[in-house]
Scaffold this motif. Structure first.
Motif, PDB file in Angstrom:
ATOM      1  N   UNK A 153       3.608  11.599  -8.214  1.00 38.74           N
ATOM      2  CA  UNK A 153       2.228  11.882  -8.616  1.00 38.74           C
ATOM      3  C   UNK A 153       1.304  10.726  -8.240  1.00 38.74           C
ATOM      4  N   UNK A 154       1.803   9.497  -8.403  1.00 38.15           N
ATOM      5  CA  UNK A 154       0.997   8.334  -7.995  1.00 38.15           C
ATOM      6  C   UNK A 154       0.726   8.370  -6.490  1.00 38.15           C
ATOM      7  N   UNK A 155       1.735   8.728  -5.690  1.00 34.76           N
ATOM      8  CA  UNK A 155       1.545   8.788  -4.236  1.00 34.76           C
ATOM      9  C   UNK A 155       0.549   9.884  -3.859  1.00 34.76           C
ATOM     10  N   UNK A 156       0.600  10.997  -4.575  1.00 31.58           N
ATOM     11  CA  UNK A 156      -0.388  12.066  -4.331  1.00 31.58           C
ATOM     12  C   UNK A 156      -1.786  11.563  -4.662  1.00 31.58           C
ATOM     13  N   UNK A 157      -1.917  10.883  -5.799  1.00 33.58           N
ATOM     14  CA  UNK A 157      -3.213  10.318  -6.181  1.00 33.58           C
ATOM     15  C   UNK A 157      -3.692   9.302  -5.141  1.00 33.58           C
ATOM     16  N   UNK A 158      -2.785   8.420  -4.717  1.00 36.95           N
ATOM     17  CA  UNK A 158      -3.141   7.369  -3.759  1.00 36.95           C
ATOM     18  C   UNK A 158      -3.636   7.955  -2.436  1.00 36.95           C
ATOM     19  N   UNK A 159      -3.015   9.027  -1.967  1.00 34.81           N
ATOM     20  CA  UNK A 159      -3.363   9.586  -0.666  1.00 34.81           C
ATOM     21  C   UNK A 159      -4.481  10.624  -0.718  1.00 34.81           C
ATOM     22  N   UNK A 160      -4.603  11.336  -1.838  1.00 31.60           N
ATOM     23  CA  UNK A 160      -5.551  12.452  -1.893  1.00 31.60           C
ATOM     24  C   UNK A 160      -6.662  12.294  -2.919  1.00 31.60           C
ATOM     25  N   UNK A 179       0.045  27.149  -0.980  1.00 29.66           N
ATOM     26  CA  UNK A 179      -1.054  27.374  -1.932  1.00 29.66           C
ATOM     27  C   UNK A 179      -1.844  26.079  -2.122  1.00 29.66           C
ATOM     28  N   UNK A 180      -1.131  24.959  -2.222  1.00 30.54           N
ATOM     29  CA  UNK A 180      -1.799  23.664  -2.394  1.00 30.54           C
ATOM     30  C   UNK A 180      -2.651  23.327  -1.177  1.00 30.54           C
ATOM     31  N   UNK A 181      -2.145  23.589   0.009  1.00 28.55           N
ATOM     32  CA  UNK A 181      -2.933  23.361   1.229  1.00 28.55           C
ATOM     33  C   UNK A 181      -4.213  24.188   1.212  1.00 28.55           C
ATOM     34  N   UNK A 182      -4.118  25.432   0.788  1.00 30.21           N
ATOM     35  CA  UNK A 182      -5.293  26.301   0.689  1.00 30.21           C
ATOM     36  C   UNK A 182      -6.295  25.709  -0.301  1.00 30.21           C
ATOM     37  N   UNK A 183      -5.795  25.256  -1.447  1.00 29.05           N
ATOM     38  CA  UNK A 183      -6.675  24.671  -2.471  1.00 29.05           C
ATOM     39  C   UNK A 183      -7.370  23.421  -1.930  1.00 29.05           C
ATOM     40  N   UNK A 184      -6.605  22.576  -1.249  1.00 30.08           N
ATOM     41  CA  UNK A 184      -7.184  21.343  -0.705  1.00 30.08           C
ATOM     42  C   UNK A 184      -8.290  21.676   0.293  1.00 30.08           C
ATOM     43  N   UNK A 185      -8.030  22.598   1.194  1.00 28.29           N
ATOM     44  CA  UNK A 185      -9.018  22.947   2.221  1.00 28.29           C
ATOM     45  C   UNK A 185     -10.226  23.674   1.639  1.00 28.29           C
ATOM     46  N   UNK A 186     -10.000  24.448   0.620  1.00 25.97           N
ATOM     47  CA  UNK A 186     -11.067  25.309   0.083  1.00 25.97           C
ATOM     48  C   UNK A 186     -11.883  24.637  -1.022  1.00 25.97           C
ATOM     49  N   UNK A 187     -11.211  23.867  -1.908  1.00 29.98           N
ATOM     50  CA  UNK A 187     -11.889  23.404  -3.107  1.00 29.98           C
ATOM     51  C   UNK A 187     -12.000  21.894  -3.287  1.00 29.98           C
ATOM     52  N   UNK A 188     -11.207  21.151  -2.552  1.00 34.51           N
ATOM     53  CA  UNK A 188     -11.158  19.713  -2.811  1.00 34.51           C
ATOM     54  C   UNK A 188     -11.794  18.964  -1.654  1.00 34.51           C
ATOM     55  N   UNK A 189     -12.690  18.086  -1.995  1.00 33.17           N
ATOM     56  CA  UNK A 189     -13.253  17.167  -1.003  1.00 33.17           C
ATOM     57  C   UNK A 189     -12.381  15.922  -1.068  1.00 33.17           C
ATOM     58  N   UNK A 190     -11.759  15.568   0.030  1.00 35.65           N
ATOM     59  CA  UNK A 190     -10.874  14.404   0.010  1.00 35.65           C
ATOM     60  C   UNK A 190     -11.655  13.153  -0.341  1.00 35.65           C
ATOM     61  N   UNK A 241      -7.283  16.196  -6.213  1.00 33.69           N
ATOM     62  CA  UNK A 241      -6.048  16.784  -5.708  1.00 33.69           C
ATOM     63  C   UNK A 241      -4.893  16.535  -6.673  1.00 33.69           C
ATOM     64  N   UNK A 242      -4.882  15.370  -7.305  1.00 33.28           N
ATOM     65  CA  UNK A 242      -3.844  15.095  -8.304  1.00 33.28           C
ATOM     66  C   UNK A 242      -3.905  16.111  -9.433  1.00 33.28           C
ATOM     67  N   UNK A 243      -5.097  16.379  -9.947  1.00 31.99           N
ATOM     68  CA  UNK A 243      -5.245  17.342 -11.044  1.00 31.99           C
ATOM     69  C   UNK A 243      -4.771  18.729 -10.605  1.00 31.99           C
ATOM     70  N   UNK A 244      -5.213  19.171  -9.424  1.00 34.24           N
ATOM     71  CA  UNK A 244      -4.752  20.460  -8.910  1.00 34.24           C
ATOM     72  C   UNK A 244      -3.233  20.451  -8.706  1.00 34.24           C
ATOM     73  N   UNK A 245      -2.696  19.338  -8.227  1.00 35.16           N
ATOM     74  CA  UNK A 245      -1.250  19.235  -7.996  1.00 35.16           C
ATOM     75  C   UNK A 245      -0.472  19.357  -9.301  1.00 35.16           C
ATOM     76  N   UNK A 246      -0.924  18.659 -10.335  1.00 38.43           N
ATOM     77  CA  UNK A 246      -0.236  18.720 -11.628  1.00 38.43           C
ATOM     78  C   UNK A 246      -0.229  20.159 -12.157  1.00 38.43           C
ATOM     79  N   UNK A 247      -1.376  20.822 -12.062  1.00 36.25           N
ATOM     80  CA  UNK A 247      -1.448  22.212 -12.523  1.00 36.25           C
ATOM     81  C   UNK A 247      -0.545  23.118 -11.690  1.00 36.25           C
ATOM     82  N   UNK A 248      -0.557  22.929 -10.392  1.00 38.48           N
ATOM     83  CA  UNK A 248       0.252  23.763  -9.514  1.00 38.48           C
ATOM     84  C   UNK A 248       1.747  23.470  -9.683  1.00 38.48           C
ATOM     85  N   UNK A 249       2.104  22.213  -9.878  1.00 39.33           N
ATOM     86  CA  UNK A 249       3.509  21.861 -10.112  1.00 39.33           C
ATOM     87  C   UNK A 249       4.001  22.479 -11.411  1.00 39.33           C
TER      88      UNK A 249
END
Length: 192
Positions: A45-52, A178-189, A56-64
């Motif tokens: 989760x820290x690596x996801x936060x660090x890179x995204x 699904x996460x890739x779709x969310x990142x492209x559609x809803x998350x600004x990096x 994206x971390x919040x969406x990742x936690x919910x999706x996981x």
């Protein structure tokens, strides 16, 4: 044909399970414990936060959480649908095996540990692959070791493990998409 496959599965289980020795039992009980790998999950989760970033971390936690619930519930449907006794409850097998697990549930097809860890490995490994190329291989190895621990402690046949890992890999890939779709559609990096 199916009877022969089940017989091979039992024979392979007994071979693998009986490779264990009391010297290694504590290690395999630690590996099979779900709480053992909380630090690994926190690191991922820290690596996801660090890179995204945080979004994206919040969406990742919910999706996981959704992914683990999905794999766990489908696993339970299969267990109660097939009702294949675990080796530790199977007459003709339990007398010949080593049983060191803390408990033995009634049904084992297919393994929830195998499906959950493989889903987490595939999801995290693919998501972080652009930044950590070899991470996915380490996570797949970790998942295979956790899956094998279920044979070692006496609660799953190899076929339970193989089917669980296959289902987990497919689920992890689906949730990664699904996460890739969310990142492209809803998350600004937040980090470029």
């Amino acid at each position: 044909m199916l009877d022969q496959l089940i017989q091979y599965d039992k024979e392979l289980f007994l071979f693998l399970n009986n490779l264990g020795t009391p010297t290694w039992d504590a290690l395999w009980l630690l590996i099979t414990n779900k709480l053992t790998f909380i630090p690994l999950y926190a690191l991922l989760l820290f690596l996801i936060y660090k890179q995204f970033g945080l979004k994206t971390l919040v969406f990742s936690v919910l999706l996981i959480a959704l992914m683990v619930t999905f794999t766990d519930q489908i696993t339970n449907l299969f267990k109660h649908g097939f009702q294949r006794a675990r080796p530790c409850r199977q007459e003709g097998v339990m007398e010949q095996m080593r049983f060191i697990a803390e408990r033995c549930g009634p049904y084992g097809f297919f393994s929830g540990h195998a499906s959950n860890t493989m889903a987490a490995a595939v999801f995290s490994g693919l998501l972080l692959r652009p930044y950590y190329k070899k991470l996915i291989f380490m996570l797949l190895l970790w998942s295979a070791i956790v899956a094998y621990s279920r044979i070692y402690v006496g609660v799953h046949y190899p076929l339970d493990i193989l089917c669980g890992m296959t289902f987990g890999a497919l689920s992890g890939f689906m949730f990664y998409k699904i996460m890739n779709y969310i990142i492209k559609r809803f998350v600004v990096l937040e980090h470029v």
